[in-house]
Design a protein around this motif. Structure first.
Motif, PDB file in Angstrom:
ATOM      1  N   LEU A 565      -4.689 -17.131 -17.340  1.00 23.79           N
ATOM      2  CA  LEU A 565      -5.536 -15.948 -17.395  1.00 23.79           C
ATOM      3  C   LEU A 565      -4.664 -14.696 -17.396  1.00 23.79           C
ATOM      4  O   LEU A 565      -3.712 -14.584 -16.628  1.00 23.79           O
ATOM      5  N   CYS A 566      -5.002 -13.766 -18.283  1.00 27.93           N
ATOM      6  CA  CYS A 566      -4.288 -12.489 -18.328  1.00 27.93           C
ATOM      7  C   CYS A 566      -5.293 -11.372 -18.590  1.00 27.93           C
ATOM      8  O   CYS A 566      -6.180 -11.515 -19.443  1.00 27.93           O
ATOM      9  N   LEU A 567      -5.166 -10.279 -17.851  1.00 23.57           N
ATOM     10  CA  LEU A 567      -5.996  -9.094 -18.046  1.00 23.57           C
ATOM     11  C   LEU A 567      -5.104  -7.891 -18.296  1.00 23.57           C
ATOM     12  O   LEU A 567      -4.143  -7.640 -17.567  1.00 23.57           O
ATOM     13  N   ILE A 568      -5.429  -7.143 -19.349  1.00 25.23           N
ATOM     14  CA  ILE A 568      -4.760  -5.877 -19.650  1.00 25.23           C
ATOM     15  C   ILE A 568      -5.853  -4.820 -19.739  1.00 25.23           C
ATOM     16  O   ILE A 568      -6.781  -4.954 -20.534  1.00 25.23           O
ATOM     17  N   SER A 569      -5.741  -3.779 -18.924  1.00 26.40           N
ATOM     18  CA  SER A 569      -6.854  -2.830 -18.832  1.00 26.40           C
ATOM     19  C   SER A 569      -6.368  -1.398 -18.842  1.00 26.40           C
ATOM     20  O   SER A 569      -5.317  -1.066 -18.291  1.00 26.40           O
ATOM     21  N   SER A 570      -7.169  -0.534 -19.463  1.00 26.04           N
ATOM     22  CA  SER A 570      -6.965   0.912 -19.365  1.00 26.04           C
ATOM     23  C   SER A 570      -8.286   1.536 -18.918  1.00 26.04           C
ATOM     24  O   SER A 570      -8.835   2.421 -19.560  1.00 26.04           O
ATOM     25  N   SER A 571      -8.791   1.037 -17.791  1.00 24.86           N
ATOM     26  CA  SER A 571     -10.106   1.442 -17.304  1.00 24.86           C
ATOM     27  C   SER A 571     -10.092   2.867 -16.757  1.00 24.86           C
ATOM     28  O   SER A 571      -9.202   3.235 -15.996  1.00 24.86           O
ATOM     29  N   PRO A 572     -11.101   3.662 -17.120  1.00 22.34           N
ATOM     30  CA  PRO A 572     -11.219   4.998 -16.526  1.00 22.34           C
ATOM     31  C   PRO A 572     -12.088   5.003 -15.278  1.00 22.34           C
ATOM     32  O   PRO A 572     -12.217   6.041 -14.623  1.00 22.34           O
ATOM     33  N   GLU A 573     -12.719   3.869 -14.954  1.00 21.13           N
ATOM     34  CA  GLU A 573     -13.775   3.886 -13.943  1.00 21.13           C
ATOM     35  C   GLU A 573     -13.380   3.144 -12.673  1.00 21.13           C
ATOM     36  O   GLU A 573     -13.139   1.939 -12.684  1.00 21.13           O
ATOM     37  N   ARG A 574     -13.335   3.883 -11.582  1.00 16.19           N
ATOM     38  CA  ARG A 574     -13.237   3.246 -10.270  1.00 16.19           C
ATOM     39  C   ARG A 574     -14.614   2.718  -9.903  1.00 16.19           C
ATOM     40  O   ARG A 574     -15.618   3.413 -10.048  1.00 16.19           O
ATOM     41  N   PHE A 575     -14.638   1.484  -9.398  1.00 12.71           N
ATOM     42  CA  PHE A 575     -15.914   0.971  -8.902  1.00 12.71           C
ATOM     43  C   PHE A 575     -16.075   1.305  -7.429  1.00 12.71           C
ATOM     44  O   PHE A 575     -16.999   2.012  -7.032  1.00 12.71           O
ATOM     45  N   LEU A 576     -15.165   0.811  -6.605  1.00  7.73           N
ATOM     46  CA  LEU A 576     -15.311   0.998  -5.164  1.00  7.73           C
ATOM     47  C   LEU A 576     -13.943   1.139  -4.508  1.00  7.73           C
ATOM     48  O   LEU A 576     -13.048   0.320  -4.716  1.00  7.73           O
ATOM     49  N   LYS A 577     -13.809   2.196  -3.736  1.00  5.59           N
ATOM     50  CA  LYS A 577     -12.601   2.431  -2.950  1.00  5.59           C
ATOM     51  C   LYS A 577     -13.025   2.595  -1.498  1.00  5.59           C
ATOM     52  O   LYS A 577     -14.033   3.241  -1.209  1.00  5.59           O
ATOM     53  N   TRP A 578     -12.263   1.995  -0.567  1.00  6.90           N
ATOM     54  CA  TRP A 578     -12.604   2.175   0.833  1.00  6.90           C
ATOM     55  C   TRP A 578     -11.352   2.303   1.693  1.00  6.90           C
ATOM     56  O   TRP A 578     -10.283   1.841   1.336  1.00  6.90           O
ATOM     57  N   ASP A 579     -11.527   2.992   2.831  1.00 10.83           N
ATOM     58  CA  ASP A 579     -10.516   2.981   3.880  1.00 10.83           C
ATOM     59  C   ASP A 579     -11.177   2.419   5.127  1.00 10.83           C
ATOM     60  O   ASP A 579     -12.171   1.689   5.033  1.00 10.83           O
ATOM     61  N   GLN A 580     -10.675   2.742   6.297  1.00 12.90           N
ATOM     62  CA  GLN A 580     -11.220   2.156   7.511  1.00 12.90           C
ATOM     63  C   GLN A 580     -12.638   2.640   7.823  1.00 12.90           C
ATOM     64  O   GLN A 580     -13.377   1.974   8.550  1.00 12.90           O
ATOM     65  N   ASP A 581     -13.042   3.776   7.228  1.00 15.26           N
ATOM     66  CA  ASP A 581     -14.349   4.325   7.585  1.00 15.26           C
ATOM     67  C   ASP A 581     -15.219   4.717   6.394  1.00 15.26           C
ATOM     68  O   ASP A 581     -16.433   4.771   6.511  1.00 15.26           O
ATOM     69  N   ILE A 582     -14.608   4.986   5.240  1.00 16.94           N
ATOM     70  CA  ILE A 582     -15.338   5.579   4.107  1.00 16.94           C
ATOM     71  C   ILE A 582     -15.299   4.667   2.884  1.00 16.94           C
ATOM     72  O   ILE A 582     -14.263   4.097   2.562  1.00 16.94           O
ATOM     73  N   CYS A 583     -16.447   4.556   2.219  1.00 15.52           N
ATOM     74  CA  CYS A 583     -16.528   3.878   0.915  1.00 15.52           C
ATOM     75  C   CYS A 583     -16.880   4.913  -0.148  1.00 15.52           C
ATOM     76  O   CYS A 583     -17.746   5.763   0.067  1.00 15.52           O
ATOM     77  N   GLU A 584     -16.246   4.802  -1.305  1.00 19.63           N
ATOM     78  CA  GLU A 584     -16.514   5.744  -2.397  1.00 19.63           C
ATOM     79  C   GLU A 584     -16.707   4.981  -3.697  1.00 19.63           C
ATOM     80  O   GLU A 584     -15.935   4.085  -4.016  1.00 19.63           O
ATOM     81  N   LEU A 585     -17.738   5.347  -4.434  1.00 19.29           N
ATOM     82  CA  LEU A 585     -17.965   4.815  -5.773  1.00 19.29           C
ATOM     83  C   LEU A 585     -17.971   5.961  -6.763  1.00 19.29           C
ATOM     84  O   LEU A 585     -18.473   7.057  -6.465  1.00 19.29           O
ATOM     85  N   ARG A 586     -17.411   5.712  -7.964  1.00 21.05           N
ATOM     86  CA  ARG A 586     -17.341   6.741  -9.010  1.00 21.05           C
ATOM     87  C   ARG A 586     -17.955   6.177 -10.301  1.00 21.05           C
ATOM     88  O   ARG A 586     -17.245   5.809 -11.224  1.00 21.05           O
ATOM     89  N   PRO A 587     -19.282   6.109 -10.379  1.00 18.40           N
ATOM     90  CA  PRO A 587     -19.904   5.554 -11.584  1.00 18.40           C
ATOM     91  C   PRO A 587     -19.736   6.450 -12.801  1.00 18.40           C
ATOM     92  O   PRO A 587     -19.805   7.675 -12.700  1.00 18.40           O
ATOM     93  N   ILE A 588     -19.499   5.820 -13.941  1.00 16.09           N
ATOM     94  CA  ILE A 588     -19.410   6.521 -15.224  1.00 16.09           C
ATOM     95  C   ILE A 588     -20.589   6.095 -16.088  1.00 16.09           C
ATOM     96  O   ILE A 588     -20.830   4.913 -16.285  1.00 16.09           O
ATOM     97  N   LYS A 589     -21.325   7.058 -16.584  1.00 16.44           N
ATOM     98  CA  LYS A 589     -22.387   6.789 -17.551  1.00 16.44           C
ATOM     99  C   LYS A 589     -22.427   7.947 -18.515  1.00 16.44           C
ATOM    100  O   LYS A 589     -22.533   9.108 -18.116  1.00 16.44           O
TER     101      LYS A 589
END
Length: 776
Positions: A565-589
């Motif tokens: 399996l191999c993946l090569i990506s140039s994605s502009p979209e973050r789905f989900l980022k989190w630290d110890q307390d905060i979750c962030e989503l950046r949807p693109i539409k």
């Protein structure tokens, strides 16, 4: 202050937890909501046994038409005909209003012009104020509409009192009602939407009305007190109707712990600040196995860090096969393990499969739920409550890295008859050593779990001045003597699928459907030619730099085989980022292609049209729902901003949840409950995913992948030992299950009732061209 108990009946909608949280935020947090589905009880008689526990019932929105009966709305129709319900305060929302009014003799008809994700003025009638449901509300206010159907009254439906109306191309429409002499109220609009005004006031007024009816008119409070005394266990059992159990108890002792000290070495290199190419030059120097999460395009709040993960012989590889309901676990490039061993073991029935020359291959029989739990439990004993602020704030200090495919998400069924499918649905590798590049501060970190960082990497960094000043010699085109066979979906099939989507949305089964297609590219090499995955990655990065560029080649066995399996990506979209307390989503539409004639100002006008606004609002409300399912504090921090990339303009929002450190959940729980990404499905998620998998996409993708999306529409990223994580959506990417013999490229777009066939087809090709251009 005593609790106000609400029974919330959901119809598998993607906004239900937005409603639940809106309820819970009232009365200074003393509203307790128990959420069930419309088919949690088979009969209203069963429901009646628990009704005395509750002060009120709220019936939420959802897909379907109440005229179709139980197959669409479960017990909702029967509920409004049951005599036990007459004294129960009820608030219906959207589908809830339609079912309530249908039971009173009204008709439910399809709108001529459908309204999904559109904000309209609501007009309160005199009866709206008389009813007290709209106390303190202005005569007009804006709210969001998501409906294909509407309620139609007649001279025979005199018990239905109009409280709110609106006006559009369809004429004057009923937007809110009360049923005469009953504590039954309903609204057609969605008070829980982030663009709805006075939604909290509506809920507050309904609660006051429910308290008044229960105490002064029906005397239901005495029933509630007695029911609670006699049946608290039954109430607690009902509160578990929807399983929100965390993947593991993060506050409990892990039992066996594998925590190790973290070694770091730091290099301050000021001249690499804001230099995206530094990471690419660095990976060019590293000839051992590596996974790359590189920022090849730097922008504020995205692309600040690049990560190079270095698997080694101690790295465990977790591979899950959804159709087989099996997981393999082995060490990276175990010298005793061959691919034939894995295939033989997967065809066996034993939970533990071994070979006489190999005792490290483990096969676990488990579905994807089991996989989620097992990898989380394996990580539990390794997670570090880091006190060192610098280590705590690094994005990655070792942990799980890899791909979670689309089929690892909720509501997607597997094909148990496909026992020969060895295409992995998830592949994660535990990483001990990594390199971090901070593009903002000009710092490079070497990080090792266990103080065993590879000497050759240290040597590369110690001599960085010798190579960092050189130009990056990556070509923007592939060798000209290579030809390509390109297989795409047939245009007539796409048209047929588009029309099918429109039919479902007009019937009220969905608000938005993300129709995707997949293209297969087969390089035709000359007799003595070769085309490495690394060469393709180099070209894609030059042609389409992006904040979440990634390269993951899973050559996890010593022998080279034809199913890597191999993946090569140039994605502009973050789905989900989190630290110890905060979750962030950046949807693109919303996507507009960059041309000489198209600039940011023009793109912004196009991306703020009602169609694009509706697409984004639906996904925003869906993502709020996914976060609200587990966390109580959710906020839209950035609302529909236009971002510029090398080949396109995109409409982007930011949704953030806080308070995870005080909850029982980790970021991995949020990830599991949020997959597949709402921006890649549509809404409501459950029914839309099922329609896409079983009816729509098998037709449009019959030449390529059938109904499977595989890697495409899944996510790629990491879960770090310091409790952080970052996952991007697998779009603008290409992937291969056979070591690069065939490449698969997905593209699609969200179809709404405002979409046109030509417009959607053009947007799909704009997205496809981002990756397909590499081969042209």
């Amino acid at each position: 202050m005593s609790l106000f108990h609400v029974l919330f009946i959901d119809s598998y909608d993607s906004f239900c937890f937005n409603v639940q949280r809106l309820l819970e935020q009232q009365l200074n947090g003393t509203v307790e909501v128990t959420t069930i589905r419309n088919d949690s009880f088979q009969t209203v008689g069963e429901l009646n046994q628990v009704l005395p526990f509750f002060d009120a019932v709220v019936i939420g929105p959802g897909p379907g038409n109440p005229k179709n009966g139980a197959q669409d709305v479960g017990i909702l129709n029967d509920l409004f005909h049951d005599k036990e319900m007459i004294t129960v305060p009820i608030l219906g929302i959207c589908l809830g209003m339609q079912a309530m009014c249908l039971a009173q003799g009204c008709d439910v008809e399809q709108l001529d012009t459908i309204k999904h994700g559109q904000v309209y003025e609501m007009l309160v009638t005199p009866e709206g104020y008389t009813s007290r449901l709209f106390d303190d509300c202005p005569p007009t206010f804006k709210s969001t509409r998501y409906h294909s159907l509407h309620v139609v009254t007649s001279n025979k439906t005199t018990d239905v009192i109009p409280l709110v109306t609106t006006k559009d191309e369809n004429g004057q429409l009923l937007m809110g009602v009360q049923i005469k002499e009953r504590p039954w109220f309903a609204v057609q609009y969605h008070p829980e939407s982030c663009c709805s005004i006075k939604g909290d006031l509506l809920i507050q007024n309904f609660i006051k009305l429910a308290q008044h009816w229960n105490q002064d008119i029906t005397g239901r409070y005495s029933q509630k007190i007695q029911a609670t005394l006699n049946g608290i266990d039954k109430l607690k059992s009902l509160q578990r109707a929807i399983d929100r159990t965390p993947l593991f108890n993060k506050f409990a002792s892990p039992g066996t712990s594998e925590k190790m000290s973290i070694f770091t070495k730091k290099y301050q290199i000021p001249n690499i600040i804001n230099d995206a190419q530094f990471t690419l030059k660095l990976v060019d120097q590293i000839h051992q196995d590596k996974f790359i999460f590189a920022s090849s395009s730097l922008s504020a709040n995205r692309g600040e860090w690049s990560i190079i993960a270095l698997p080694d012989s101690s790295s465990l590889v977790y591979t899950h096969f959804n159709d087989l309901e099996k997981t393999t676990i082995h060490k990276w490039q175990d010298p005793n393990l061959k691919y034939d061993h894995i295939k033989t073991a997967l065809n066996g029935d034993d939970d533990l499969a071994t070979n006489e020359n190999n005792t490290s291959l483990k096969i676990i029989s488990e579905d994807k739920e089991g996989f989620w739990k097992n990898i989380s439990n394996d990580m539990k004993g390794k997670l570090i409550d880091e006190k060192n602020e610098e280590l705590k704030n690094l994005p990655f200090i070792g942990g799980l890295v890899g791909i979670l495919g689309y089929e690892m998400g909720s509501y997607i069924s597997n094909d148990k008859t496909n026992t020969t499918n060895l295409k992995p649905d998830a592949k994660l590798v535990f990483i001990n050593n990594c390199i971090l590049v901070n593009h903002v501060d000009g710092v490079v970190y070497l990080v090792s779990r266990g103080e065993c960082f590879p000497e050759e990497i240290i040597n590369i960094m110690e001599n960085n001045e010798a190579w960092e000043r050189e130009s990056l010699n990556w070509k923007s085109t592939l060798p000209s003597d290579i030809k390509y066979d390109i297989v795409m979906s047939k245009p007539e099939k796409y048209s047929e699928a588009f029309n099918m989507c429109q039919d479902y949305m007009h019937k009220g089964d969905s608000y938005e459907i993300c129709l995707t297609t997949q293209t297969t590219v087969t390089p035709k090499l000359p007799s003595n030619g070769a085309l490495s995955t690394w060469r393709i990655f180099q070209t894609l990065v030059q042609r389409n730099p992006a904040p979440f560029t990634s390269y993951l080649e899973f050559n996890d066995l010593v022998e080279r085989y034809d199913e890597e399996l191999c993946l090569i990506s140039s994605s502009p979209e973050r789905f989900l980022k989190w630290d110890q307390d905060i979750c962030e989503l950046r949807p693109i539409k919303g996507t507009v292609k960059k041309t000489d004639e198209m600039n940011l100002e023009k793109a912004t006008k196009i991306l703020k049209t009602p169609k694009e606004f509706g697409e984004n609002l639906m996904i925003l409300d869906l993502i709020r729902n996914d976060l609200y399912e587990l966390l109580p504090n959710v906020k839209v921090d950035e609302f529909m901003s236009v971002e510029e990339y090398k080949t396109v303009y995109q409409l982007v929002s930011v949704v953030r949840a806080t308070g995870m450190s005080q909850s029982c959940y980790t970021g991995m729980d949020i990830l599991k409950h949020s997959l597949p990404p709402g921006s890649m499905t549509g809404a409501p998620k459950k029914i839309t995913v099922e329609m896409l998998q079983h009816e729509i996409e098998p037709m449009v993708n019959e030449m390529t992948c059938g109904g499977r999306r595989g890697v495409y529409s899944g996510v790629t990223g990491y879960w770090s030992l310091n409790g952080r994580g970052d996952w991007s959506v697998n779009i603008r990417c290409m992937y291969s299950y056979d070591s690069g013999t065939n490449w698969h490229l997905g593209a699609g777009g969200a179809i709404t009732v405002l979409s046109t066939l030509e417009g959607e087809r053009e947007e799909m090709f704009t997205k496809l061209e981002t990756a397909l251009q590499v081969f042209q």
